[in-house]
Design a protein around this motif. Structure first.
Motif, PDB file in Angstrom:
ATOM      1  N   ASP A  16      17.581   7.431 -28.571  1.00 11.60           N
ATOM      2  CA  ASP A  16      16.886   8.476 -29.313  1.00 11.60           C
ATOM      3  C   ASP A  16      15.582   7.996 -29.934  1.00 11.60           C
ATOM      4  O   ASP A  16      15.002   8.672 -30.783  1.00 11.60           O
ATOM      5  CB  ASP A  16      17.808   9.036 -30.401  1.00 11.60           C
ATOM      6  N   ALA A  44      20.452  10.894 -33.100  1.00 11.12           N
ATOM      7  CA  ALA A  44      19.630  12.088 -33.326  1.00 11.12           C
ATOM      8  C   ALA A  44      19.413  12.791 -31.996  1.00 11.12           C
ATOM      9  O   ALA A  44      19.401  12.155 -30.940  1.00 11.12           O
ATOM     10  CB  ALA A  44      18.293  11.711 -33.953  1.00 11.12           C
ATOM     11  N   ARG A  46      17.066  14.186 -29.481  1.00 13.75           N
ATOM     12  CA  ARG A  46      15.660  13.940 -29.143  1.00 13.75           C
ATOM     13  C   ARG A  46      15.441  14.201 -27.656  1.00 13.75           C
ATOM     14  O   ARG A  46      16.368  14.066 -26.858  1.00 13.75           O
ATOM     15  CB  ARG A  46      15.271  12.488 -29.443  1.00 13.75           C
ATOM     16  N   ARG A  58      22.926  14.671 -30.148  1.00  8.60           N
ATOM     17  CA  ARG A  58      23.428  13.953 -31.314  1.00  8.60           C
ATOM     18  C   ARG A  58      24.908  13.661 -31.112  1.00  8.60           C
ATOM     19  O   ARG A  58      25.689  14.546 -30.794  1.00  8.60           O
ATOM     20  CB  ARG A  58      23.218  14.787 -32.578  1.00  8.60           C
TER      21      ARG A  58
END
Length: 412
Positions: A16, A44, A46, A58
């Motif tokens: 990420d 996260a 991304r 995520r």
């Protein structure tokens, strides 16, 4: 074979953020394990496809997977603070560090909010992340700074590792550290040793377009792919690097192509590269601007060798049978480093490992003198060792209906 219910197998790691090796790992496992519809997860959500990476979900979002594969990297010792800061851009990271550096308690609360978890070591997931009966796999992970963790941090990692269905580590330092805790881990080379075999065709395309052909025209005798992190930003380090590169240029005629192996905080600073270029004679060095994964691989593959502080810059050079030396960060001191640990574990004695910046010229000349056949043999041995290790855990995945033995493209 009976497998756990849940979503498709999930690859988990620091995919990420922009870091060269982390961007590579999912591509390699997808090529090596064809037919599997892997999910790709980080801390996260991304989208790094513009840089050659993946659209990353995520971890914890959606149904729990039946298999969770920690796909590689220095995951065992990446703390929550480090993980959270590296997910920011440079300006945000500087502001957060300035705000919380003197207030760790407030910083810990910020980290928990940022990551959505109170885990101290968030890149190490335990069995609670899996569907019932799921399989937990750690593939060639690293943790050379194990001794620097707090007891609570080590305890969290040990709990997850104790529940693992497969655990391999990429260097002897990590293996020894875990053994001292009563945890046995197999040794396995980093997955990036497979890059030329898995993605050679893609890398070959990028060698023939964009910046790489222009560099080859600018440096007809060849060039060195050179990278160094922000650890070398002080004037004394840059002066020493410049002196060494000038001497190498005089002896070999090779140019210098400066690239970034990571744009995440605490990685590479393009201003440092620019400051080095200003210290070198005109025409000696050029900046390689692209941050695209396959452009960086192509740059290394087309070079005469690497001078780098990046572990995966070194390993990609290894995979292509090229000379390489690694720069020892001045701040490292006696602490173990992941680059030296990997090289000590897997590379021939004749190939220099981590060297002080005032020793790059003799070290590179030594590396250039190593016979090409020995370099290619080392690369082939590590490919075989990686595949042998992976074969031992691949059976924990649900059958994709295809053999786990792809007809992979040859190196370009």
């Amino acid at each position: 074979m009976t497998t756990a219910a849940g979503s498709p197998p999930r690859l988990f790691g620091a995919f990420d953020r922009h870091n060269f090796g982390d961007l590579l790992f999912p591509h390699l496992l997808e090529a090596l394990l064809p037919g599997h519809a892997f999910g790709v997860a980080g801390l996260a959500a991304r989208d790094l496809r513009a840089f050659g990476g993946h659209r990353v979900s995520r971890v914890g979002a959606g149904p729990r997977p039946g298999q969770l594969i920690h796909a590689g990297g220095e995951l065992l010792t990446c703390t929550a603070w480090q993980a959270a800061v590296m997910l920011l851009d440079a300006v945000e990271a500087a502001a957060v560090i300035a705000r919380y550096d003197a207030d760790p308690a407030a910083g810990a609360k910020w980290v928990a909010r940022q990551l959505g978890t109170a885990r101290a070591m968030p890149y190490v997931m335990g069995r609670e992340a899996l569907a019932p009966g799921g399989k937990l796999i750690f593939n060639a992970v690293g943790g050379v700074e194990w001794a620097m963790l707090a007891d609570t941090q080590r305890a969290e990692v040990k709990t997850a590792l104790a529940d693992a269905d497969w655990l391999s580590v990429r260097d002897h330092v990590t293996q020894d550290a875990l053994r001292s805790e009563g945890i046995e881990a197999a040794l396995c080379p980093d997955p990036a040793v497979m890059v030329a075999q898995c993605r050679g065709e893609e890398i070959g395309k990028h060698r023939r377009q964009g910046e790489v052909p222009r560099l080859r025209e600018a440096f007809p005798q060849g060039y060195l792919a050179c990278q160094f992190s922000a650890d070398f930003a002080d004037d004394a380090s840059l002066d020493a690097l410049a002196r060494g590169l000038v001497r190498i240029r005089r002896e070999t005629g090779l140019g210098v192509a400066l690239f970034r192996a990571g744009a995440a905080p605490w990685h590479d600073d393009p201003q440092c590269h620019e400051r080095l270029v200003r210290r070198l004679p005109a025409g000696t060095a050029k900046m390689f601007e692209s941050l695209h994964l396959w452009d960086i691989c192509a740059l290394i593959a087309a070079s005469r060798g690497t001078v780098t502080s990046s572990l995966h810059g070194r390993i990609v050079a290894l995979a292509y049978g090229l000379p390489r030396i690694s720069l020892a960060p001045p701040q490292l001191g006696a602490r173990p480093g992941k680059v030296a640990a990997f090289a000590e574990t897997w590379e021939p004695e004749a190939m220099p490992r981590c060297v002080a910046i005032d020793r790059i010229e003799p070290a590179l000349m030594q590396a250039l003198a190593v016979h090409e056949g020995a370099l290619q043999e080392n690369a082939a041995q590590l490919r075989a060792q990686y595949q042998e290790s992976q074969a031992q855990w691949a059976g924990l995945l649900p059958s994709p209906g295809l053999r786990n033995n792809p007809d992979m493209s040859a190196p370009a």
